[in-house]
Design a protein around this motif. Structure first.
Motif, PDB file in Angstrom:
ATOM      1  N   ASP A   4       2.065  11.498  -4.349  1.00  0.00           N
ATOM      2  CA  ASP A   4       1.708  12.482  -3.306  1.00  0.00           C
ATOM      3  C   ASP A   4       2.975  12.652  -2.450  1.00  0.00           C
ATOM      4  O   ASP A   4       3.117  12.087  -1.394  1.00  0.00           O
ATOM      5  N   LEU A  30       0.846  -1.200   0.000  1.00  0.00           N
ATOM      6  CA  LEU A  30       0.000   0.000   0.000  1.00  0.00           C
ATOM      7  C   LEU A  30       0.880   1.248   0.000  1.00  0.00           C
ATOM      8  O   LEU A  30       0.628   2.223  -0.695  1.00  0.00           O
ATOM      9  N   GLN A  31       1.979   1.160   0.757  1.00  0.00           N
ATOM     10  CA  GLN A  31       2.868   2.335   0.851  1.00  0.00           C
ATOM     11  C   GLN A  31       3.435   2.657  -0.520  1.00  0.00           C
ATOM     12  O   GLN A  31       3.413   3.803  -0.971  1.00  0.00           O
ATOM     13  N   LEU A  62       1.125   7.355  -6.328  1.00  0.00           N
ATOM     14  CA  LEU A  62       0.110   8.411  -6.573  1.00  0.00           C
ATOM     15  C   LEU A  62       0.765   9.789  -6.482  1.00  0.00           C
ATOM     16  O   LEU A  62       0.106  10.803  -6.384  1.00  0.00           O
ATOM     17  N   ASP A 100       4.388  15.491   2.649  1.00  0.00           N
ATOM     18  CA  ASP A 100       4.497  14.708   3.897  1.00  0.00           C
ATOM     19  C   ASP A 100       3.193  13.892   4.071  1.00  0.00           C
ATOM     20  O   ASP A 100       2.094  14.454   4.078  1.00  0.00           O
ATOM     21  N   PRO A 101       3.294  12.588   4.185  1.00  0.00           N
ATOM     22  CA  PRO A 101       2.065  11.741   4.182  1.00  0.00           C
ATOM     23  C   PRO A 101       1.047  12.216   5.221  1.00  0.00           C
ATOM     24  O   PRO A 101      -0.169  12.047   5.070  1.00  0.00           O
ATOM     25  N   ASP A 102       1.517  12.887   6.286  1.00  0.00           N
ATOM     26  CA  ASP A 102       0.504  13.237   7.299  1.00  0.00           C
ATOM     27  C   ASP A 102      -0.174  14.584   6.994  1.00  0.00           C
ATOM     28  O   ASP A 102      -1.148  14.936   7.616  1.00  0.00           O
ATOM     29  N   ALA A 103       0.393  15.285   5.978  1.00  0.00           N
ATOM     30  CA  ALA A 103      -0.197  16.623   5.711  1.00  0.00           C
ATOM     31  C   ALA A 103      -1.664  16.444   5.273  1.00  0.00           C
ATOM     32  O   ALA A 103      -2.081  15.362   4.851  1.00  0.00           O
ATOM     33  N   ARG A 146       2.125   1.898  -3.347  1.00  0.00           N
ATOM     34  CA  ARG A 146       0.994   2.385  -4.174  1.00  0.00           C
ATOM     35  C   ARG A 146       0.782   3.869  -3.866  1.00  0.00           C
ATOM     36  O   ARG A 146       0.585   4.712  -4.767  1.00  0.00           O
ATOM     37  N   LEU A 147       0.958   4.219  -2.614  1.00  0.00           N
ATOM     38  CA  LEU A 147       0.732   5.608  -2.176  1.00  0.00           C
ATOM     39  C   LEU A 147       1.737   6.524  -2.863  1.00  0.00           C
ATOM     40  O   LEU A 147       1.407   7.550  -3.443  1.00  0.00           O
ATOM     41  N   MET A 207      -3.708   2.836   5.459  1.00  0.00           N
ATOM     42  CA  MET A 207      -2.378   2.470   6.016  1.00  0.00           C
ATOM     43  C   MET A 207      -2.412   2.580   7.543  1.00  0.00           C
ATOM     44  O   MET A 207      -2.004   1.669   8.263  1.00  0.00           O
ATOM     45  N   LEU A 227      -6.347   6.163   1.123  1.00  0.00           N
ATOM     46  CA  LEU A 227      -5.255   5.164   1.151  1.00  0.00           C
ATOM     47  C   LEU A 227      -4.413   5.364   2.419  1.00  0.00           C
ATOM     48  O   LEU A 227      -4.106   4.430   3.143  1.00  0.00           O
ATOM     49  N   ARG A 228      -4.153   6.642   2.691  1.00  0.00           N
ATOM     50  CA  ARG A 228      -3.322   6.905   3.879  1.00  0.00           C
ATOM     51  C   ARG A 228      -4.061   6.447   5.145  1.00  0.00           C
ATOM     52  O   ARG A 228      -3.498   5.787   6.028  1.00  0.00           O
TER      53      ARG A 228
END
Lengths: 99, 498, 489, 573
Positions: A87, A78-79, A85, A90-93, A81-82, C167, C163-164
């Protein structure tokens, strides 16, 4: 003698798990670290188990650990895949209330 | 389960079914809506009258469901129920007719009338509640059903008033919930029994009972608009006239005070309550509310806000009546519960008429309204003199009994509270009556609407005159058998076991 | 009564667990996505099975079905008793409503409709497995099946944000379940049994039981999103499709609570857990206050409903401190209160999410202040949102109110009156955020909004669930009676 | 019995007609006949007469007894004659319909309170008379009338409040509401000071007692003449009747209260006369003359209260005195509005008719005043031990008589100068003459058997008694007129102080209404603004949430450790 060897291996696994857990912040590796921790826990448990309960522990470890491993791999997939995309932010933004 | 057991539920469900049917109606089906509303109102009056007759004969009406092993949902009709249920069903009919005329072509009328009958159903639920738990259930439903009425106009001001109202009401409800749960934990299920339930209970811990009483009074005090908890009432004046009429004269405010009457007479028992010494402080709070409400009413220049503060003061008469130990206090309190409803609803109908027909909201702009709208102004004058307590109108009867009760319970200070409040009532009502009759009309009214020959639409005028007529009849024929006064005497007898 | 169980005993529960899987396989094998009749048949069959089990249970009382051989000694098998049956019925009710809602919600997205079934149906069977499992191994299996499906459902629309959240959910699942696994391991080592009700096999408290309880409680609080560990839930439920988040929030979070409740109710007397209960109580109170406060501050409607779940989960977990400090019959009141709260919350939350979905789809904007003037346009969805809100706020006559009342009684019964204050303030806070939505709907909209109408069928399910949530207050006697059906020791 | 109910019902029935506009225009014509049943009742009915209506209010009782008969006769006569006078006086006034409505309401109230036997009935009629009296006072709607009306209403309401307090206490003491029982219970309870003071104040406002009289000199001049005739003649007597019915005369000796009443009475009679002399409008002078006469009657009541055994005779004397004063004052008020146009001997005859009621007031022999004064003097006890001003009563009464003579002389002088103001309408003079005639003639033949015997005042002893105060009065007035001292006192003398206070209070109230926001509105706005600010801002909560989200795994480890620590701790302890 066998107990000593098992405690050694269990302790090693625990140490690896903790080190991995503290060093990297991304999900998959953190999951893997926790998996190592649990494996170490199981190995240590082997030292105390009376012989007749051994089968239960083996059964539990045999089923639980592979499934957890599978989950860790799914997290890895999944990571990636992320990232595809694109993006890059920062993943938490964008988690907050305002978006 | 004979008919007597289903009657309370039937009374309650007449307006519940009306509510659900009306919710289903579309906006343009106003013929249907009016028909259902009026039919439900009339049916309810007939049923309550029948039940009243039955209670007078001593028949026992009770509907009981066992929710959980130790929790029952009970609807019972006793003399106090009939007093309150009779008042609310009668005034619901008048207010329905008034509302049909008042909201002639405004939006969301199905929603309004749906919640309107839902609100009356919950008021009747409060009246019919046979035990403390059922009372709490309907007390909270009342908040839910009145919120949409307060915010019906949908303007920013209305919503702000709605938010204040809900904050106060839910806070009160939360406090009441704690009190009821605590009492339930101490004593178990609590039916309302004429002589009072806690008198013979084994609870030795008076401290807890006093704390519970305080919590109950705070919880009920929010809706009964006791002084520190009353500020939602003037704020809720933003609601349309029929809502403020029903809310202030019958539904919400009376539910709070009715709750207090139940707690003091049918739960604690008036003897037990006075031994506990809880009635004295409550009397002082009521006295403070009476004076504060009247003074604030004097300072208001908007007519509806003045009536709102007058309600804050007048409702505390009932609380005062309860705390004056003795049959006179009970009679005075209960009869004022009914009379204040009649008088206040007339005043709000008149305020609504003036606003709707002449576009007048301020007291200062009422000059010469007597000439332009003689019938409405006559109703206003009758109700105003009733509120002041001028005989032979209804207000005098209750003040008369309260005054004597204050002397009988040798709380002489309360006599002065009543007298000062009478003078203050005169101080804020007589100037209005003076402006109505003795001042000349302005050149043109803010935005006047003409209804042909009549001074205003008959939908608005007839209920006003009807309630004004009730004020006169309740006062002059107070001695008659089924008048509010003799009903309160009948009720006081079985509370004090005379 | 513990019996190895002949074939007939195993038939019904096994069928109940496997039926959704077979249904999923059948759905996959067809080219076109499952049509209306297909769904109806599946739901009907499952309903019949649920009813069968419930009646059988009422007739013959609770019993444990153990697997033959070694597994049986470890306590692995199914446990049929009141609580399990109640949750199976609840799952059937909510899952069937969600299936109907999903069917109409994805009317014009055939691709999604095809992919969604192979996630929803296994989820259903995983849930049934959890309700009926007697031991930690089967529970672990059920939890993982549910986890896989939920990750898929959250990440269904493939954008970055869901998706996030998927996760994050996965991380929660992984860590929580590993802790559960380790706890079970300690249990096996200590007491030689995997059964949730350790009391069946051995009766003396010991260090293993204490450590195992700590591990299991920690793991499951993470999966159930209790306060400090709640952060994965709002984005997950807030951003996924409305009917799916209804299913997730109504059932999935309840599973972890269900397991922990069974464990504590059965073994509480064995490990003196006053302190642990107190700690969980503190976390629960924090959850109620924090969830309520954050929900009140939300701008988006679905995020508000999601945070309301965080608030309500706090109420369930208040049961543990009460059980820890209570006498047996007060503990029973606490259990009844918590279970009633769970049921009414499940019904109300599902209705809230579906109604919110309809409203969002109607006004084509996620924000709450877009709701102005919607009362003229979507009255039924609004009414269901309102009624469900009543149950969430815990106002009479809803099930929420009765649950709040019972929890209050339990809290006063144990003498720990401060939980009562938390419950009441929580009620006030939930009223704050529910009324924030009501307030908007009464605001007269500026002009004519360009609302677009979804199909009327979308409004049926939320209305039904909302009525059930409110009606529960009046018919609470039945579920509580079912709860008392126990497995004779 | 039928006559009694007709007296009360007829005005109310006529009032119902007032609702329909054309009928209300002609309502003025019906004023005179509306009072006829009362007159018939006063003259013809035998004494023991009662009507009970249990279902009305809290059970009303009406009836008639000897003492009330005097008041009823006075009331009936004046309402009939003033009614006729009003019909003629208001023929051209376009607001006569409204005047007639208020007139009928006030009449019902007045007659009702005379006939009431129970407390609630009495109080109902009293309130009805008070509030509808306001309508008569402000009829002309001039600024002075409005001011007079406002003061009248404020004082009436305050009086009402005091009265109510007294009645609450009295009613609570006794179980039955009959007035006679109330009097007994008050006496039995040792006449508690609170009740007595409240009753004194309550009825004092209506009876124009000293220091409570401010509304009287303002209200009478502004009211139309028939209204002021009735106001002064009958309505202030209601206060007197209230005292007579409630205070425990003849059952309990109250020297203290008696003394106080005598003192206030003296203040009233002399003070009013003094201020009256300085006035120049005839109606104001008449108003002050009424206050002065009421002061005299108050002295007599004080004596009656102090000496119980003299009470019965004195009460009848006071009632008789009230009857005489009412008729004389009514005639005088009507004369202010009538101007004899004829010349020669009819002019002098009419002028005599104007002077005759004045002479009656002074107590000239052959007049009603003479017989009233003699009746009262004979009933006075010789000595009043340990009562304040006790043994000064007789001299004070004669000083009062002197003061009255001076006042009446002043009035006649002012009337002589202003004669051109009256209207020449035939009917007005007719009703005026009827009033004068009834005043003079009525007293010669006793209307009912056991009434007081009439004293013509001609035998030597009485004549001397009556004449010397008149002579001294005339001399004094001559001296005062010669000395040219002109003193101007505003109409409502001491009212200036309380009115200033009222005006400040009113300004404070209107200022609070306009600008001043209520504390509670301000508080609620603050709470709303706080709510909005919380909703909008406070990112700190958001940051905390995000931090927890990022570190959720670490948080979980922490929780795990805490739980296991707890488990171990429980084990070890």
């Amino acid at each position: 003698m066998l107990e000593l060897m098992f405690t050694l291996v269990g302790g090693l696994l625990l140490m690896a798990g903790i080190w991995l857990f503290l060093s990297r912040r991304d999900f998959a590796l953190r999951a893997l670290a926790f998996l190592l921790l649990t494996l170490g826990g199981f190995v240590l448990l082997l030292v105390f188990v009376p012989s007749d309960h051994l089968s239960g522990l083996i059964l539990l470890a045999a089923l639980g650990l592979p499934v957890s491993l599978a989950l860790a791999v799914l997290a890895r997939f999944l990571q990636r895949r992320l990232w595809q995309l694109s993006d890059e932010v920062d993943p938490d933004a964008g988690e907050g209330r305002h978006d | 389960m004979s008919f007597n057991d289903w009657l309370p539920l039937l009374v309650l469900s007449t307006s519940l079914f009306a509510a659900f049917i009306i919710f289903g109606l579309r906006e343009w089906q106003h013929r249907w809506r009016e028909a259902i509303n009026l039919f439900a109102a009339v049916a309810k009056i007939v049923l309550v009258a029948y039940m009243g007759w039955g209670v007078a004969e001593g028949i026992e009406y009770e509907t009981r469901f066992q929710l959980t092993p130790e929790l029952a949902f009970v609807l019972r009709a006793d003399s106090l129920t009939i007093a309150f249920a009779g008042l609310s069903s009668l005034l619901w009919l008048c207010t329905t007719i008034y509302a049909i005329g008042y909201l002639e072509d405004s939006p969301n009328r199905s929603r309004f009338f749906g919640f309107f009958s839902f609100c009356v159903a919950s008021t009747l639920g409060v009246a019919l509640a046979g035990n403390l738990f059922t009372f709490l259930v309907f007390y909270e439903i009342l908040t839910l059903s009145t919120y949409p009425l307060v915010v019906h106009r949908g303007t920013e001001k209305a919503l702000r008033a709605g938010r204040t109202y809900v904050a106060y009401a839910l806070a009160g409800g939360a406090v009441l919930l704690i009190a009821v749960a605590w009492l339930h934990h101490l004593v178990g299920d609590l039916d309302f029994i004429a002589g009072g339930q806690l008198v013979n209970s084994a609870v030795a811990d008076d401290g807890a009972l006093i704390a519970i009483f305080a919590l109950l009074i705070v919880g009920l005090g929010v809706k009964a608009a006791l002084v520190p908890l009353h500020s939602w009432l003037p704020q809720a004046m933003v609601a349309p006239a029929p809502v403020s009429a029903l809310l202030h004269a019958v539904a919400v405010v009376k539910a709070g005070v009715f709750g207090m009457v139940r707690v003091v007479y049918d739960l604690y028992g008036v003897h037990f309550a006075s031994d506990l010494g809880v009635l004295e402080p409550l009397a002082w709070v009521a006295a403070a509310t009476i004076i504060y409400g009247s003074v604030q009413a004097l300072l208001q220049s908007d007519l509806k806000r003045r009536l709102a503060y007058s309600t804050v003061s007048q409702v505390s008469y009932v609380t005062l009546g309860i705390t004056l130990f003795g049959p006179l206090g009970t009679i005075g309190g209960v009869v004022h519960l009914i009379h204040q409803g009649l008088m206040k609803i007339t005043l709000f109908f008149c305020a609504g008429n003036y606003a709707e027909t002449l576009g007048v909201h301020g007291v200062r702009a009422l000059d010469g309204a007597g000439r332009r709208m003689p019938w409405t102004s006559m109703a206003f004058t009758v109700a105003a003199f009733g509120m002041i307590g001028a005989p032979p109108l209804a207000g005098f009867i209750s003040k008369w009994y309260l005054g004597q009760a204050a002397v009988a319970a040798d709380m002489h200070f309360m006599v002065w509270v009543l007298v000062v409040s009478t003078v203050l009532n005169a101080a804020y009502f007589l100037p209005i009556v003076y402006r109505l009759w003795f001042r000349s009309q302005p050149a043109d009214w803010p935005h006047e609407r003409i209804w042909g020959r009549h001074e205003t639409s008959l939908w608005l005028l007839l209920p006003t005159l009807a309630t004004a007529f009730f004020v006169i009849v309740a006062g002059v024929f107070a001695g008659v058998a089924f008048s509010p006064l003799s009903w309160s005497i009948f009720m006081a007898e079985d509370v004090y076991g005379l | 009564m513990r019996v190895r169980g002949g074939m007939t005993d195993w038939l019904l529960p096994l069928l109940l667990i496997v039926q959704p899987l077979l249904w999923a396989v059948w759905a996959l094998s067809r080219r076109k996505p499952l049509g209306g009749p297909g769904l109806a048949v599946g739901v009907g069959v499952n309903g019949a099975l649920t009813l069968g089990i419930a009646l059988n249970l009422l007739a013959e009382g609770g019993r444990v079905l153990l697997l033959p051989g070694l597994a049986g000694d470890l306590g692995i098998g199914l446990r049929l008793d009141g609580v399990g049956a109640l949750f199976v019925i609840l799952t059937w009710l909510i899952a069937s409503c969600c299936v109907m809602q999903v069917h109409w919600y994805f009317r014009d997205q055939p691709l999604l409709r095809k992919r969604v079934w192979h996630l929803v149906l296994p989820l259903w069977s995983g849930m049934n497995l959890i309700w009926l499992a007697n031991d930690f191994l089967l529970i672990y299996l059920g939890m993982e099946v549910v986890a896989f499906c939920v990750v898929g459902l959250i990440a269904l629309n493939g954008q970055a944000q869901p998706l996030r959240s998927a996760m994050r959910y996965l991380q929660a699942v992984l860590l929580g379940t590993l802790a559960l696994l380790l706890g079970a391991g300690v249990l096996v080592v200590g007491h030689g049994t995997l059964a949730v009700t350790v009391a069946d096999q051995s009766h003396e408290p010991g260090p293993y039981l204490a450590v195992a309880s700590a591990l299991i409680t920690a793991g499951l609080t993470y999966r159930a999103a209790l306060f400090p560990l709640h952060t994965w839930l709002p984005p997950a439920h807030g951003s996924s499709y409305a009917p799916l988040s209804a299913l997730l929030s109504a059932l999935v979070t309840k599973a972890s609570f269900y397991i922990l409740a069974r464990y504590w109710l059965a073994n509480e007397t064995l490990f003196a857990s006053e302190l642990l209960g107190g700690m969980v109580g503190v976390m629960a109170s924090a959850a109620i206050l924090w969830g309520g406060w954050m929900a009140w501050r939300q701008v988006k409607l679905k995020m508000l409903v999601a945070y309301s779940s965080v608030n309500q989960v706090g109420y369930f977990f208040l049961m543990f401190p009460l059980i820890a400090a209570a006498t047996p019959e007060v503990a029973e009141t606490a259990r009844n209160g918590a279970m009633l709260q769970v049921i009414s919350h499940a019904l109300a939350k599902a209705a809230l999410f579906m109604a919110a979905g309809n409203l969002v789809m109607g006004i084509a904007s996620e924000r709450i202040d877009g709701l102005a003037g919607v009362s003229r346009f979507l009255p039924i969805s609004l009414l269901s949102f309102g009624l469900a809100g009543v149950s969430i706020m815990g106002l009479p006559p809803s099930g929420g109110f009765l649950a709040k009342w019972t929890l209050l009684q339990a809290s006063l019964g144990t003498g720990q009156w401060w939980w009562a204050l938390v419950i009441v303030t929580g009620g006030f806070l939930s009223a704050a955020y529910i009324f924030r939505v009501y307030r908007q709907t009464y605001l007269e909209g500026p002009g004519e909004h360009d609302f677009h109408y979804g199909s009327l069928w979308l409004e049926v399910a939320p209305m039904l669930l909302a009525f059930l949530a409110v009606g529960l207050g009046l018919v609470a006697g039945m579920p509580l009676a079912l709860l008392d059906v126990e497995v004779a020791p | 019995m039928m006559l009694l109910s007709l007296t009360l019902l007829l005005p109310l029935v006529l009032l119902l007609g007032a609702v329909w506009r054309p009928w209300r225009e002609r309502l003025v014509w019906v004023l005179l006949p509306a009072a006829l049943p009362a007159l018939a009742l006063a003259l013809l009915a035998d004494d023991a007469l009662s009507l009970s209506l249990p279902s009305l209010l809290t059970g009303l009782e009406f009836g008639l007894d000897g003492l009330r008969r005097y008041f009823l006769l006075l009331g009936a006569l004046l309402w009939v004659l003033a009614g006729g006078f009003a019909t003629a006086y208001l023929r051209t006034d376009e607001r006569r319909g409204r005047f007639a409505v208020f007139w009928l309401l006030t009449m019902t109230g007045n007659l009702g309170l005379i006939l009431a036997f129970d407390l609630v009935g009495f109080y109902t009629a009293f309130v009805l008379m008070t509030f509808s009296g306001y309508g008569l006072v402000v009829h002309t709607a001039t600024p002075e009338a409005i001011r007079a009306g406002r003061i009248y209403l404020v004082m009436a309401v305050l009086g009402e409040g005091a009265l109510l307090a007294g009645l609450f206490h009295a009613a609570a003491l006794s179980d039955s509401l009959l007035l006679s029982d109330i009097r007994q219970t008050i006496a039995a309870a040792g006449a508690p000071n609170l009740i007595i003071s409240m009753l004194l104040l309550g009825f004092g406002v209506k009876a124009g007692m000293a220091l409570l009289h401010f509304w009287l000199p303002l209200a009478h001049p502004v009211a139309p003449t028939p209204a002021s005739a009735v106001l002064s003649g009958v309505m202030i007597k209601a206060g007197l009747l209230g005292w007579i019915l409630f205070l425990p005369f003849g059952e309990l000796a109250l020297p203290g209260w008696g003394g106080l009443m005598i003192a206030v009475g003296v203040l009233g009679s002399l003070g009013a006369a003094f201020v009256g002399v300085t006035q120049d409008s005839p109606k104001t002078i008449l108003a002050y003359s009424s206050i002065s006469q009421m002061g005299l009657m108050l002295i007599l009541l004080g004596v009656a209260l102090a000496v119980p055994d003299a009470a019965p005779a004195l009460l009848v004397g006071v009632a008789f005195y009230a009857l005489h004063h009412g008729l004389a004052k009514g005639a005088l008020f009507m004369s202010t509005a009538v101007m004899p146009t004829t010349s020669g001997w009819p002019r002098h005859a009419l002028w005599l008719a104007v002077v005759w009621p004045g002479l009656a007031l002074m107590g000239a022999p052959l007049s009603s005043g003479a017989s009233a004064k003699i009746a009262v003097k004979s009933a006075l006890p010789e000595s009043l031990p340990d009562v304040f001003l006790g043994d000064w009563v007789k001299p004070l009464l004669s000083v009062g008589a002197i003061a009255t003579t001076v006042l009446v002389m002043h009035l006649l002088m002012v009337l002589r100068d202003q004669k051109k103001a009256g209207s020449t309408e035939r009917a007005l003079s007719a009703f005026w003459l009827l009033t004068v005639g009834s005043g003079a003639l009525l007293l010669w033949f006793t209307p009912w058997p056991e009434a007081l015997p009439m004293h013509s005042g001609l035998n030597s002893g009485d004549a001397a008694e009556l004449l010397w105060p008149m002579a001294v009065g005339v001399v004094l007035y001559g001296l005062w007129l010669g000395s040219g001292v002109r003193l101007r006192i505003p109409a409502a003398d001491l009212l200036v102080l309380p009115e200033a206070v009222m005006r400040v209070l009113a300004r404070r109230v209107s200022q609070a209404r306009r600008g001043g926001r209520l504390f509670e509105d301000w508080l609620i706005d603050r709470v709303h603004r706080l709510g909005e600010r919380v909703l909008a801002g406070q990112p700190s909560l958001e940051r905390l949430e995000r931090a927890m989200r990022r570190q959720s795994a670490a948080l979980f480890m922490l929780i795990l450790l805490i739980f296991s620590a707890i488990a171990v701790a429980v084990l070890l302890l």
